[in-house]
Scaffold this motif. Structure first.
Motif, PDB file in Angstrom:
ATOM      1  N   GLU A   1      -5.886   6.591  -1.528  1.00 43.53           N
ATOM      2  CA  GLU A   1      -5.715   5.559  -0.744  1.00 43.53           C
ATOM      3  C   GLU A   1      -6.319   4.277  -1.171  1.00 43.53           C
ATOM      4  O   GLU A   1      -5.806   3.021  -1.147  1.00 43.53           O
ATOM      5  CB  GLU A   1      -6.722   5.962   0.762  1.00 43.53           C
ATOM      6  CG  GLU A   1      -5.873   6.906   1.337  1.00 43.53           C
ATOM      7  CD  GLU A   1      -4.476   6.539   1.856  1.00 43.53           C
ATOM      8  OE1 GLU A   1      -4.262   5.545   2.123  1.00 43.53           O
ATOM      9  OE2 GLU A   1      -3.995   7.724   2.414  1.00 43.53           O
TER      10      GLU A   1
ATOM     11  N   HIS B   1      -6.186   7.447   7.180  1.00 46.59           N
ATOM     12  CA  HIS B   1      -6.493   6.338   6.273  1.00 46.59           C
ATOM     13  C   HIS B   1      -8.026   6.493   6.546  1.00 46.59           C
ATOM     14  O   HIS B   1      -8.631   6.565   7.176  1.00 46.59           O
ATOM     15  CB  HIS B   1      -5.785   4.875   6.431  1.00 46.59           C
ATOM     16  CG  HIS B   1      -4.463   4.700   6.064  1.00 46.59           C
ATOM     17  ND1 HIS B   1      -3.537   5.348   6.770  1.00 46.59           N
ATOM     18  CD2 HIS B   1      -3.941   4.756   4.939  1.00 46.59           C
ATOM     19  CE1 HIS B   1      -2.323   5.309   6.288  1.00 46.59           C
ATOM     20  NE2 HIS B   1      -2.412   4.891   4.831  1.00 46.59           N
TER      21      HIS B   1
ATOM     22  N   HIS C   1       1.815   4.502  -2.916  1.00 49.59           N
ATOM     23  CA  HIS C   1       1.682   6.093  -2.914  1.00 49.59           C
ATOM     24  C   HIS C   1       2.819   6.568  -3.500  1.00 49.59           C
ATOM     25  O   HIS C   1       2.835   7.619  -4.026  1.00 49.59           O
ATOM     26  CB  HIS C   1       1.845   6.516  -1.296  1.00 49.59           C
ATOM     27  CG  HIS C   1       0.288   6.226  -0.616  1.00 49.59           C
ATOM     28  ND1 HIS C   1      -0.686   6.857  -0.971  1.00 49.59           N
ATOM     29  CD2 HIS C   1       0.155   5.713   0.524  1.00 49.59           C
ATOM     30  CE1 HIS C   1      -1.703   6.889  -0.076  1.00 49.59           C
ATOM     31  NE2 HIS C   1      -1.189   5.873   0.772  1.00 49.59           N
TER      32      HIS C   1
ATOM     33  N   PHE D   1      -3.814  11.849   2.302  1.00 50.08           N
ATOM     34  CA  PHE D   1      -4.087  11.599   0.714  1.00 50.08           C
ATOM     35  C   PHE D   1      -5.589  11.773   0.744  1.00 50.08           C
ATOM     36  O   PHE D   1      -6.195  11.334   1.439  1.00 50.08           O
ATOM     37  CB  PHE D   1      -3.388  10.292   0.262  1.00 50.08           C
ATOM     38  CG  PHE D   1      -1.827  10.271   0.779  1.00 50.08           C
ATOM     39  CD1 PHE D   1      -1.087  11.416  -0.147  1.00 50.08           C
ATOM     40  CD2 PHE D   1      -1.050   9.466   1.219  1.00 50.08           C
ATOM     41  CE1 PHE D   1       0.336  11.599   0.076  1.00 50.08           C
ATOM     42  CE2 PHE D   1       0.165   9.518   1.121  1.00 50.08           C
ATOM     43  CZ  PHE D   1       0.979  10.348   0.696  1.00 50.08           C
TER      44      PHE D   1
ATOM     45  N   HIS E   1       0.853  -1.171  -0.017  1.00 49.71           N
ATOM     46  CA  HIS E   1      -0.146   0.070  -0.007  1.00 49.71           C
ATOM     47  C   HIS E   1       0.848   1.246  -0.011  1.00 49.71           C
ATOM     48  O   HIS E   1       0.624   2.096  -0.656  1.00 49.71           O
ATOM     49  CB  HIS E   1      -0.799  -0.116   1.245  1.00 49.71           C
ATOM     50  CG  HIS E   1      -1.617   1.091   1.279  1.00 49.71           C
ATOM     51  ND1 HIS E   1      -3.027   1.383   0.920  1.00 49.71           N
ATOM     52  CD2 HIS E   1      -1.310   2.270   2.061  1.00 49.71           C
ATOM     53  CE1 HIS E   1      -3.387   2.649   1.268  1.00 49.71           C
ATOM     54  NE2 HIS E   1      -2.462   3.251   1.935  1.00 49.71           N
ATOM     55  N   GLU E   2       1.998   1.239   0.681  1.00 51.67           N
ATOM     56  CA  GLU E   2       2.897   2.512   0.905  1.00 51.67           C
ATOM     57  C   GLU E   2       3.579   2.635  -0.329  1.00 51.67           C
ATOM     58  O   GLU E   2       3.578   3.627  -0.956  1.00 51.67           O
ATOM     59  CB  GLU E   2       3.660   2.073   2.174  1.00 51.67           C
ATOM     60  CG  GLU E   2       3.063   2.197   3.372  1.00 51.67           C
ATOM     61  CD  GLU E   2       1.953   3.268   3.752  1.00 51.67           C
ATOM     62  OE1 GLU E   2       1.932   4.314   3.251  1.00 51.67           O
ATOM     63  OE2 GLU E   2       1.191   2.872   4.719  1.00 51.67           O
TER      64      GLU E   2
HETATM   65 ZN   LIG Z   1      -2.387   5.295   2.465  1.00 53.47          ZN
END
Ligand SMILES: [Zn+2]
Length: 267
Positions: free
Chosen positions: A189, A232, A142, A184, A138-139
């Motif tokens: 996300e 999040h 970004h 974000f 997930h990171e």
């Molecule tokens: Zn995130």
């Protein structure tokens, strides 16, 4: 009652012309803003990763001071290296690295400058390697989507560019704070979750563990107290979206891999 000479439906020609002119003018302004916005979105892809790394120099040192070089951090970086083999060639110039911070905060996030921050609080909640890979993926999403650059307003850009030419210009602290607390958008996300899911599939050939972390914090009903959830979207939404995506793509679920030994006893 008599009708007015000109009803609102049928204004005198001079008024109508004025309205048309205003509409054209308004449309022109909106089109210009939309075009600039589109251009700005496309420009994000032209900005070299070095620029992001330059941004990172403003925020990363404060986190590096808190980070603990340890077996835990080394193992996290080995996991990340494994994931990087699945990234496309566009990301060759990136220098992704995990900073492990021994603090009870339950959170993880991506900092400009290719650093992923993982707190002990989050790691102590994680029960399988798959679950952790989903968070790391997930990171990485970004970074892949250049979300830091999109989140920064143009004035901050100008400030950074100035700082490159005039390093002693000062007043960068507020900028650094804005950068590290950047939130974000929901759609960013969502895309990062999708990116994480794809990496999970590529890494294991199945996606077991994709929703585990969100299920756990949701079940514990501590959402409002978890820092992760302040940065999040709500867990329930993410679980639903991920489940839908798993079904749509026909991904399978299989046995989860246990956490590496150095991540079960954190140091
Ligand atoms: Zn995130």
């Amino acid at each position: 009652m008599s009708e007015p000479e000109f009803s609102s439906r049928n204004p005198p020609p001079s008024n109508r012309q004025l309205l048309i002119l205003l509409a054209i003018f308004g449309g022109f302004i909106i089109a210009t803003i939309a075009a600039l916005w589109f251009l700005f979105e496309q420009l994000v892809w032209l900005i070299p990763p070095q620029f992001e790394q330059q941004l990172g120099r403003l925020v990363v040192p404060a986190f590096e001071r808190q980070a603990k070089p340890s077996a835990t951090q080394t193992t996290l970086n080995q996991l990340l290296d494994g994931l990087e083999t699945h990234l496309d060639s566009k990301q060759e110039n990136r220098e992704y690295q995990v900073l492990y911070i021994p603090d009870s905060t339950i959170n993880a996030y991506a900092l400009p400058g290719d650093r992923i921050i993982i707190y002990q609080g989050l790691l102590s909640q994680v029960e399988s390697e798959n679950e952790l890979v989903m968070i790391l993926g997930h990171e990485l999403g970004h970074f892949a989507h250049r979300d830091h650059l999109r989140g920064i307003s143009r004035s901050l850009f100008i400030q950074t560019i100035l700082s490159l030419f005039f390093p002693n210009v000062g007043s960068l602290e507020s900028f650094a704070a804005a950068l590290s607390s950047a939130q974000f958008s929901q759609s960013q996300e969502k895309q990062a979750d999708e990116f994480g899911l794809t990496l999970l599939q590529e890494n294991y050939g199945h996606v077991a563990g994709a929703t585990d972390f969100f299920e756990r914090i949701k079940a514990e009903e501590r959402e409002d107290k978890i820092a992760f959830l302040q940065t999040h979207p709500p867990s329930q939404d993410r679980i639903k979206r991920l489940e839908k995506l798993i079904q749509k793509r026909g991904y399978e679920l299989d046995k989860r891999s246990p956490l590496p030994a150095s991540l079960t006893t954190l140091d």
